[in-house]
Design a protein around this motif. Sequence first.
Motif, PDB file in Angstrom:
ATOM      1  N   ALA A  53      18.721 -31.954  -9.034  1.00 20.47           N
ATOM      2  CA  ALA A  53      17.966 -32.343  -7.840  1.00 20.47           C
ATOM      3  C   ALA A  53      16.462 -32.229  -8.035  1.00 20.47           C
ATOM      4  O   ALA A  53      15.694 -32.433  -7.097  1.00 20.47           O
ATOM      5  N   LYS A  54      16.055 -31.868  -9.282  1.00 24.57           N
ATOM      6  CA  LYS A  54      14.639 -31.739  -9.624  1.00 24.57           C
ATOM      7  C   LYS A  54      13.927 -30.654  -8.811  1.00 24.57           C
ATOM      8  O   LYS A  54      12.767 -30.809  -8.420  1.00 24.57           O
ATOM      9  N   ILE A  55      14.648 -29.563  -8.561  1.00 19.80           N
ATOM     10  CA  ILE A  55      14.068 -28.392  -7.921  1.00 19.80           C
ATOM     11  C   ILE A  55      13.638 -27.415  -9.009  1.00 19.80           C
ATOM     12  O   ILE A  55      14.405 -27.112  -9.924  1.00 19.80           O
ATOM     13  N   GLU A  56      12.420 -26.908  -8.930  1.00 20.46           N
ATOM     14  CA  GLU A  56      11.912 -25.970  -9.938  1.00 20.46           C
ATOM     15  C   GLU A  56      12.705 -24.663  -9.887  1.00 20.46           C
ATOM     16  O   GLU A  56      12.993 -24.138  -8.803  1.00 20.46           O
ATOM     17  N   THR A  57      13.056 -24.134 -11.059  1.00 27.07           N
ATOM     18  CA  THR A  57      13.801 -22.885 -11.127  1.00 27.07           C
ATOM     19  C   THR A  57      13.138 -21.939 -12.124  1.00 27.07           C
ATOM     20  O   THR A  57      12.418 -22.364 -13.028  1.00 27.07           O
ATOM     21  N   ARG A  58      13.407 -20.646 -11.948  1.00 24.46           N
ATOM     22  CA  ARG A  58      12.983 -19.613 -12.883  1.00 24.46           C
ATOM     23  C   ARG A  58      14.167 -18.695 -13.132  1.00 24.46           C
ATOM     24  O   ARG A  58      14.761 -18.186 -12.176  1.00 24.46           O
ATOM     25  N   GLN A  59      14.514 -18.466 -14.401  1.00 25.80           N
ATOM     26  CA  GLN A  59      15.575 -17.514 -14.706  1.00 25.80           C
ATOM     27  C   GLN A  59      14.967 -16.165 -15.059  1.00 25.80           C
ATOM     28  O   GLN A  59      14.020 -16.081 -15.849  1.00 25.80           O
ATOM     29  N   LEU A  60      15.535 -15.114 -14.443  1.00 30.03           N
ATOM     30  CA  LEU A  60      15.136 -13.735 -14.726  1.00 30.03           C
ATOM     31  C   LEU A  60      16.340 -13.052 -15.368  1.00 30.03           C
ATOM     32  O   LEU A  60      17.196 -12.497 -14.672  1.00 30.03           O
ATOM     33  N   PRO A  61      16.444 -13.075 -16.701  1.00 28.95           N
ATOM     34  CA  PRO A  61      17.672 -12.651 -17.384  1.00 28.95           C
ATOM     35  C   PRO A  61      18.097 -11.214 -17.092  1.00 28.95           C
ATOM     36  O   PRO A  61      19.289 -10.899 -17.136  1.00 28.95           O
ATOM     37  N   SER A  62      17.167 -10.339 -16.772  1.00 28.59           N
ATOM     38  CA  SER A  62      17.525  -8.937 -16.522  1.00 28.59           C
ATOM     39  C   SER A  62      18.181  -8.727 -15.170  1.00 28.59           C
ATOM     40  O   SER A  62      18.774  -7.675 -14.912  1.00 28.59           O
ATOM     41  N   LEU A  63      18.094  -9.727 -14.279  1.00 27.37           N
ATOM     42  CA  LEU A  63      18.615  -9.582 -12.923  1.00 27.37           C
ATOM     43  C   LEU A  63      20.127  -9.763 -12.917  1.00 27.37           C
ATOM     44  O   LEU A  63      20.643 -10.873 -13.072  1.00 27.37           O
ATOM     45  N   GLY A  64      20.852  -8.648 -12.759  1.00 31.73           N
ATOM     46  CA  GLY A  64      22.308  -8.681 -12.735  1.00 31.73           C
ATOM     47  C   GLY A  64      22.837  -8.084 -11.458  1.00 31.73           C
ATOM     48  O   GLY A  64      22.134  -7.382 -10.735  1.00 31.73           O
ATOM     49  N   ARG A  65      24.119  -8.343 -11.182  1.00 32.14           N
ATOM     50  CA  ARG A  65      24.717  -7.902  -9.922  1.00 32.14           C
ATOM     51  C   ARG A  65      24.991  -6.397  -9.901  1.00 32.14           C
ATOM     52  O   ARG A  65      24.776  -5.726  -8.910  1.00 32.14           O
ATOM     53  N   ASP A  66      25.479  -5.849 -11.028  1.00 27.81           N
ATOM     54  CA  ASP A  66      25.855  -4.449 -11.056  1.00 27.81           C
ATOM     55  C   ASP A  66      24.625  -3.551 -11.141  1.00 27.81           C
ATOM     56  O   ASP A  66      23.582  -3.935 -11.682  1.00 27.81           O
ATOM     57  N   VAL A  67      24.766  -2.329 -10.614  1.00 31.27           N
ATOM     58  CA  VAL A  67      23.675  -1.368 -10.648  1.00 31.27           C
ATOM     59  C   VAL A  67      23.522  -0.833 -12.067  1.00 31.27           C
ATOM     60  O   VAL A  67      24.461  -0.315 -12.657  1.00 31.27           O
ATOM     61  N   ALA A  68      22.321  -0.969 -12.629  1.00 26.45           N
ATOM     62  CA  ALA A  68      22.005  -0.464 -13.963  1.00 26.45           C
ATOM     63  C   ALA A  68      20.513  -0.146 -13.971  1.00 26.45           C
ATOM     64  O   ALA A  68      19.685  -1.066 -13.869  1.00 26.45           O
ATOM     65  N   VAL A  69      20.173   1.111 -14.066  1.00 26.48           N
ATOM     66  CA  VAL A  69      18.808   1.568 -13.810  1.00 26.48           C
ATOM     67  C   VAL A  69      17.781   0.847 -14.669  1.00 26.48           C
ATOM     68  O   VAL A  69      16.776   0.327 -14.160  1.00 26.48           O
TER      69      VAL A  69
END
Length: 332
Positions: A53-69
């Motif tokens: 759809a030509k929407i700008e995106t940014r991936q943040l690879p460290s962002l995960g669902r599980d809690v990890a300090v």
Amino acid sequence: MPRKKVLFFITKATWGGAQKYVYDLATNLPKSDFGVTVAYGERGKLAEELAAAKIETRQLPSLGRDVAVISDVKSFFAILKCIREIRPDVVHLNSSKAAALGALAARLAGVPNILFTAHGWPFKESRSVLAKVLIWKISWLTALLSHVVICVCDYDVRTAQRMPFVSGKAVRIYNGIDLNMPLGTGDIIRRAFPANVNITGTIGELNKNKNQQALIEEAKHKPDMYVAIIGEGELRPMLEKKIKEYSLGDRVKLFGFIPTHEVLKGFDTFALPSLKEGLPYVLLEAKAAGLPIVANRVGGVGEILDAKDMQEFSLERMAKQTAALYLPAQAG
């Protein structure tokens, strides 16, 4: 006037209710008024659809669902850097992890308008008491740091209103769908079962909250019940094991992920055995398709079942009401 920059955050760019919500808003906001960027952690169907759809995106690879300090600390600074680079007028937060970290980062960065959409409060899920207390505190802090808390049903608004210093921020905007959505034939479902049987279908991620196992257990005791389960998820191996254990392979089938509009006509009844919901898109779509519905009245499910006018759940209305909240005057 210059376009307002809206930055969405979501933990996983896979596909589910929250992801559909972000996609629908990102692609339906007036392009003359808003410039949109979507930042996410795990890549998936949402990222692919946004790119198409030509929407700008940014991936943040460290962002995960599980809690990890360690990764959570990295995620926080990645989010903060993203905000400072884009300098958005609006940050719109979705899903618990991205919302919690994003709310704090947006406040520190001085974003003038921070919105948080609660897609069903996560502390309503079946968890230990300690986990529920911790998740409640994180949800409350996220809401406290946000200027506006969007709840997708009245049930969730009432929950927000019981949170200290949050009640005045809570607004209800129902999820919306394209009421003119074209439907496929459903043949992929019909062909998998004997002719002329009644098929009960359900659609959703294969997880504990969606409770697909309940339909398998019901089919075990009803020899004339045929069940189509659409979706993928972590519980697929367990569901496959149950189907095999009960010798239900001819009557209960897992189809994997298939778009909702392609399968609804393959069902005679739509079932939603969920244990926890916000305002499920699939139920809106099943009702719009005219299917008989059997569902647990959790979250906003009852509000859909009791609604007289489907226009109240239109995509156009959802986008318009949400866009209005992006105006500076709405920030508190």
